[in-house]
Write an enzyme that holds these catalytic residues in place. Structure first.
Site, PDB file in Angstrom:
ATOM      1  N   PRO A 257       0.827  -1.214   0.000  1.00  0.00           N
ATOM      2  CA  PRO A 257       0.000   0.000   0.000  1.00  0.00           C
ATOM      3  C   PRO A 257       0.856   1.256   0.000  1.00  0.00           C
ATOM      4  CG  PRO A 257      -0.846  -1.605   1.570  1.00  0.00           C
ATOM      5  CD  PRO A 257       0.471  -2.133   1.086  1.00  0.00           C
ATOM      6  N   GLU A 258       0.461   2.216  -0.843  1.00  0.00           N
ATOM      7  CA  GLU A 258       1.175   3.476  -0.949  1.00  0.00           C
ATOM      8  C   GLU A 258       0.358   4.562  -0.244  1.00  0.00           C
ATOM      9  OE1 GLU A 258       2.399   4.128  -5.024  1.00  0.00           O
ATOM     10  OE2 GLU A 258       2.702   1.976  -5.343  1.00  0.00           O
TER      11      GLU A 258
ATOM     12  N   HIS B  46      -5.223 -15.565   9.507  1.00  0.00           N
ATOM     13  CA  HIS B  46      -4.089 -14.642   9.603  1.00  0.00           C
ATOM     14  C   HIS B  46      -4.424 -13.380  10.399  1.00  0.00           C
ATOM     15  CE1 HIS B  46      -2.295 -17.274   6.669  1.00  0.00           C
ATOM     16  NE2 HIS B  46      -3.171 -16.925   5.737  1.00  0.00           N
TER      17      HIS B  46
ATOM     18  N   ARG C  92       1.225 -12.511   4.888  1.00  0.00           N
ATOM     19  CA  ARG C  92       2.662 -12.710   4.657  1.00  0.00           C
ATOM     20  C   ARG C  92       3.515 -12.211   5.818  1.00  0.00           C
ATOM     21  NH1 ARG C  92       3.859 -10.568  -1.335  1.00  0.00           N
ATOM     22  NH2 ARG C  92       5.821 -11.650  -0.944  1.00  0.00           N
TER      23      ARG C  92
END
Length: 285
Positions: free
Chosen positions: A2-3, A94, A113
């Site tokens: 994400p930016e 997760h 991840r």
């Protein structure tokens, strides 16, 4: 990853449910993500009102009244979900961290991840935090002007795209929005930053602001993992002009009936998308 637009969108989603409230409970479901969870995470932030939520670069910062701040970085696949208790799932896959507000809202940090991170520190020691200490200028701040960008680039002997991705110089810009901004400014990604003219800097500055504002209004870009706090995707990926469009007609060339195609090269291990006709590598030192 994400930016700036994606992180800003999530931050704005979080503000209505967190401002003025406090955490009554924090469930820590594993010892670490990319780094170990900080000692005291499950106890220190509890029962103290949240007085500010803000973004620095690609980090979300939550400030508490008692002088502590919580930092959240989403990493590659991190997601934050806001669940009213009545609709909350038992848990998600997760789901490593869950914050419960004093009015029973549930904020879950999900990271498949585990490249995300969380830090806890005294607010007055923010400048000493390794994640924040060396960050550059915010591109949406009033201090980021075309003159500032021109002066910055004139000191940099590296490709323009590489320079714009350097978080020590300008924060929040990632691969997607740098590719899009360079296309809109008509600047080749391999051109040396130092060669930019003042006119180039004006175009690039305008393109950066324009692309970030438009992406925030569209809720960011969902390519793989990123979603809003309610699970819905962003929409700006539908407005990409070059990113991910290798082999497709350039939208500018198509309008001019030239039929040029978007190309892809690799820079520092990342894909760069551009039009070789609209973004000629002309260096005017």
């Amino acid at each position: 990853m994400p930016e700036l637009p994606e992180v800003e969108t999530i931050l704005q989603n979080m503000k209505p449910c967190l401002m003025g409230r406090s955490f009554g409970k924090i469930d820590v479901n594993r010892p670490n993500l990319r780094t170990p969870f900080p000692a005291g995470l499950a106890t220190i932030p509890l029962h103290h009102p949240i007085i500010e939520l803000r973004r620095r670069a690609k980090y979300i910062l939550i400030d508490f009244q008692h002088g502590w701040s919580l930092l959240i970085h989403l990493g590659m696949s991190g997601r934050l979900f806001i669940d009213p208790t009545i609709f909350a799932p038992a848990s998600r896959k997760h789901e490593h961290l869950v914050f419960w507000t004093n009015d029973d809202q549930r904020i879950a940090f999900v990271d498949a991840r585990r490249f995300g991170m969380v830090a806890l520190f005294r607010t007055d020691e923010e400048s000493q935090q390794p994640q924040l200490a060396h960050l550059g200028i915010e591109p949406l701040s009033p201090h980021f002007t075309a003159d500032y960008l021109y002066g910055l680039c004139r000191t940099i002997r590296m490709p323009l795209k590489t320079a714009l991705l350097d978080q020590r110089k300008i924060v929040g810009l990632g691969n997607i929005y740098v590719c899009e901004a360079l296309f809109r400014a008509g600047l080749h990604p391999q051109r040396e930053a130092k060669s930019l003219t003042q006119q180039d800097a004006v175009r690039l500055h305008h393109a950066i602001i324009e692309i970030l504002d438009a992406a925030i209004k569209a809720g960011g870009s969902t390519l793989r993992d990123y979603v809003h706090t309610d699970g819905t995707p962003g929409a700006f990926q539908n407005l990409h002009l070059v990113y991910g469009r290798e082999g497709e007609p350039c939208p500018s060339c198509t309008q001019a009936a030239r039929q040029r195609l978007i190309e892809r090269i690799t820079q520092n291990g990342r894909s760069t998308f551009f039009c070789p006709h609209c973004q000629k590598n002309k260096e005017n030192a």
